[in-house]
Design an enzyme around this catalytic site. Sequence first.
Site, PDB file in Angstrom:
ATOM      1  CD  GLU A   1      -2.621   1.023   2.653  1.00 57.74           C
ATOM      2  OE1 GLU A   1      -3.617   2.366   2.943  1.00 57.74           O
ATOM      3  OE2 GLU A   1      -2.937   0.183   3.203  1.00 57.74           O
ATOM      4  CG  ASP A   2       1.506   3.147   3.237  1.00 58.15           C
ATOM      5  OD1 ASP A   2       0.466   3.628   2.627  1.00 58.15           O
ATOM      6  OD2 ASP A   2       1.364   2.612   4.209  1.00 58.15           O
TER       7      ASP A   2
END
Length: 735
Positions: free
Chosen positions: A80-81
């Site tokens: 996600e990051d």
Amino acid sequence: MNVQEKYQRLEDTVRSYNPGANFDLIRSAFLYAEEHHRGQNRKDGSPFVTHPLAVAQIVAEELHLDSESIAAALLHDTIEDTDATHEDIARTFSPTIADIVEGVSKLTRVQAASKAEEQMENLRKMLLAMSKDIRVILIKMADRLHNMRTMEYQTPEKQKQKSLETMEIYAPIAHRLGMQKMKWELEDLSLKYLDPIGYQEIIDALEEKASEYDGFMASIHDQITKRLQEAGIQGTVYGRMKHPYSIYRKMYTQNKSLDDVFDLFAFRVIVGTVSECYHVLGIIHDLYKPVLGRFKDYIGTPKPNMYQSLHTTVVGENGIPFEVQIRTQKMHEIAEYGIAAHWKYKQNGQGEGDEHNYEWVRRLLENQEGADAEDFIHSLKVDMFADEVFVFTPQGDVINLPAGATPIDFAYSIHSAIGNHMVAAKVNGHIAQFDSKLQNGDIVEIVTSKSAHGPSRDWMKIARSSEARSKIRQWFKRECRDENIVRGRASFEAEVKRTGVSLKELTAEENLPGILKRLAYKSLDDMYAAIGYGGVTSLKLVGRLREDIQRILKMHQEDRAAEVPLKDEPEKTRPAVPRRTKSEQGIVVEGLSNCLVKFAKCCTPVPGDDIVGFITRGYGVSVHRTDCPNADPARRKPEEEGRWIKVSWDDSTRENYSTTLEVVAKDRLNLIMDISTVLSSTKTWVTNMSVRTTNDGFALITIEVGVSDSTQLATVRRRLEQVSGVLRVTRPAGK
């Protein structure tokens, strides 16, 4: 403690409960996460990798999960990051770890038309993730727990938003997974931000009485321990206060002070075998006076989340009541850690074949198929968070239902055919109403008949469990398609009409393909049928068509802008028209001849109403009530002033004029029947009726009626206002 020290603590924790863990895998995952999160910081300024380290620590220290779970926890934010992908993680570690990480990554906030739809989508995604690999939700719960522990670094708005979401979604899931320890902490941390004053008052009150409470608990602990030793039972006794949120609920829902809260104290007795549990129960009841009706045997009848324990409430010194929970060590681990403890036993080869313990996830998904967002969330919270009631079949089988369940819920929990053919119910040998609430220990018998016509639509409001509601919906979907189409069309048409657009315009041939595609239906009949059997609401579908409705309304405005010459145009462009002397549909129009007359749908005037006319292009003169907001002189456009003309009712009006009434009432059984009786007794012609219910128990009923004049209409309104539960009856004016 720096990052390396935190990682070393993690390794030490894992080694304490799993010396054979794959530490090479865990270290590789840590180094991968540290590398990919380099340069990222948390709100408190610490390196971002401290968050996945903390989540992995929770997974290890509190849930005792396997090496793959620890690695996935360390990697859970990389997809996600960072620039890491599923393929990268699968190649570097394993496809299983990559799937877990991706599953956790997908459980993020979604954009939706409403808060209810957003929550529904989040819950559905979590349930799907659980059904594939339970470790996904366990890591997500650990992730949320650490975020709540560090919530002080967020803005007040974010604190409340995340705390409310935790209270409404994550705490109920922790409860349903049997993870009581995590559930309590999530609730307490959420309360801290949702009601900081109430939370602090409880904390202060507990601290103020700490010495008094500690003395009481120490005394009870010593008494129970001494009696266990005398009986030769090896056991451990724990004493604890109820957690702050549990106290808060009792204080504020029952308006009690801390001194009035019942069973503020709880003791656990952990012994070796099930037979010793029942032996200890006898010892406790010999030591202290039991409170009648406060004994529960969750060993003989476990909760759906695998919880097992004996519960009894007794009265101790100075008349102070307290609860005692008696269980084995394995029961204790499952009570504290729920599905996580079960997963640990399975990994050790002790729990093979027990997957049925969380089959409820799949059943919840199936039961919610076709439900709209609000119904989905309401039913799911009942299934996940409500207290349980245990009842028996005539053969002695135990059936677990949500608190407040009725014979309808019982029948459908046995089999859908039993519910669909139910004609009567007996509770403890006596005939019972279908809406009667079942109590613990009731013996329930369902009487069926092959000639039964199937469930009533009212059962949807009576049923407490999502399983029963789902099966009732399925019956109507399958058996009553034609009826559903008629009901659904009437409901949808009424909702569309509120927007100022006609159903014919909205579903015109040129619009229909795009509308069906947006709403995901193959045909209008399929859509009407879904509305009719309760799978979706008209309000929700019309909301999705907002852009189409706005486009049609814009076309209306453009047509009106070019309807007739304006007042300041040259006189020669206006046709000379004689005064109107002949009526059209009972309306005399002054100044125009040979024109069409139509009654405005926004206010639906009837003879006796004060009226005014508006000249339109192509539609003749539109007649409004003078109290209609659309006819309000203060709201008229200056350039349209010349198009408002005098109209009046002729002596020779028609026998029937269509108008609309809106009824607001407290929802109850037979409400529609009573309203229909009034309409029939007043010889009122009904062309359409639609009903919407609200979450707070109200019914909003729109009725299109045909009346001869305002006098008859006033009589109908007066009679409707006399119906039990009706709060008001109004005529809409302006949409």
